[in-house]
Scaffold this active site. Sequence first.
Site, PDB file in Angstrom:
ATOM      1  CG  HIS A  37       2.384  36.830  16.956  1.00  0.00           C
ATOM      2  ND1 HIS A  37       2.073  38.158  17.102  1.00  0.00           N
ATOM      3  CD2 HIS A  37       3.050  36.478  18.083  1.00  0.00           C
ATOM      4  CE1 HIS A  37       2.523  38.584  18.276  1.00  0.00           C
ATOM      5  NE2 HIS A  37       3.114  37.580  18.898  1.00  0.00           N
ATOM      6  CE  LYS A 104      -8.487  42.926  24.985  1.00  0.00           C
ATOM      7  NZ  LYS A 104      -9.426  41.802  25.162  1.00  0.00           N
TER       8      LYS A 104
END
Lengths: 196, 292
Positions: A37, A104
């Site tokens: 990222h 999650k």
Amino acid sequence: MTHQLTTPASEEQIRALRVGDAVEISGALFTGRDAAHKYFHQGGALPPGVSFEGMILYHCGPVVIRDERGEWKAVAAGPTTSIREEPYEAEIIRRFGLRGVIGKGGMGPRTLKACREHGCVYFHAIGGAAQVLAERIRKVRNVYFLEEFGSPEAIWEFEVERFPAVVTMDSHGHSLHAKVLEESRAALQRALGLEG
Amino acid sequence: MRELEASLLELVRRTSTEIPDDVQKALLESLEREKKGTVAEEALRIIERNIEMARRKSQPICQDTGSVLFYLEAPAGFDCVGFEEAARRAVTEATRRGYLRQNCVDPLTGRNDGTNVGPGFPTFHYDFHSGGEATVRLILKGGGCENVGTQYALPYGPLKADRDLEGCRRVILDAVFQAQGKGCSPGVLGVCVGGDRATGYEHSKRQLLRKLDDRNPNPELDRLEREILEAGNSLGIGPMGFGGRTTLLGVKIGALHRVPASYFVTVSYMCWACRRQGAVLNAEGAAVRWLY
């Protein structure tokens, strides 16, 4: 009812999904977490020949070993906490045409807005369920940035079959995480006798 | 020395792949309690299946095999240098075999050399005694739950938390709320009341060595543990933060003396994959008894 979804996914398929839907995903799945990222955020390009168009990005740092024949094998592959990617995810969804993110713990308002604007959803896999999820990885097709990012942070290209997840943020502005946050905040304030 | 290394390798394997019985029991109870047909119930079913698969395949319960924390209780004169060398070799071998992920990164260069050995990795804690037996315990603590650990300094105005056990209760419940599902609930809280910034965290993690069904010998802390367990579950955060009846599997609280100026309450959060194991070692380093 469990929805079946195969990558690459279309906008129409993604728009049909709602918070609470159980989904099983098949096809190609790319992992990407903190290092990836940051790299994309700083302008890094996808590896040659790789497209994320219609794809699903899995926040995962798997345990991968080489078997006796020298083939990669993912032996443990549950999701990592997604919220760390909140500063970057919206831009990555837009730039690469992602249709889904798996992780999650859920993500925040910027990602939720990007999901609505660009037709993307957040799938929640069960944290810690590394064996149940690794079993659905039929093949490790490729790995990118292994040297630069290290094994857990590398971009692994998996082929999955009926990988189980739940939609917790949809493309219509709904987030289960925002709902549970507000309800639990109210419960906490009641428990502590604080003003709402 | 080879014997010790073999014992430590087996310790790592068991810790990573086999959940302790007391934790599994608590998870099964939470599954029975959960509302049927919900995503929370389904999450717990997957967790149950995952535990069984990890044990059967001798593969990690969770891919984040975490910080590697050794706790040693040893007689005075124990060979700590030899122990640490054996532990580092065992950890590297466990990584090669896939019991541990390549999980140790140089924060300055970003480099992960794949050995799981580096400054502070693994970590060793020692307690010495005058007896004859050495006991080694291991905790594997994943980063997701480590990231939601926190430390409060009382008094803490926003929660009306004063310097007393009621103040502790208030900030500990806030920590459960702040964590939501991000620490992989249902989780276990290790808490330290008192201490300093560093010992508070250390002692809070040490609480995670306790079995879930034990009782705190201090009646006040015992009561606080039970209250927080009940109140924490009533927040409704549930498994994975999906909403549900079980947010906490256990609460374990210890206390350290503090200086008058400081009153810290430190919370370490352990995910449902509460990985701990331990062994009593004989003089040759063989594991003669497993502890959990």
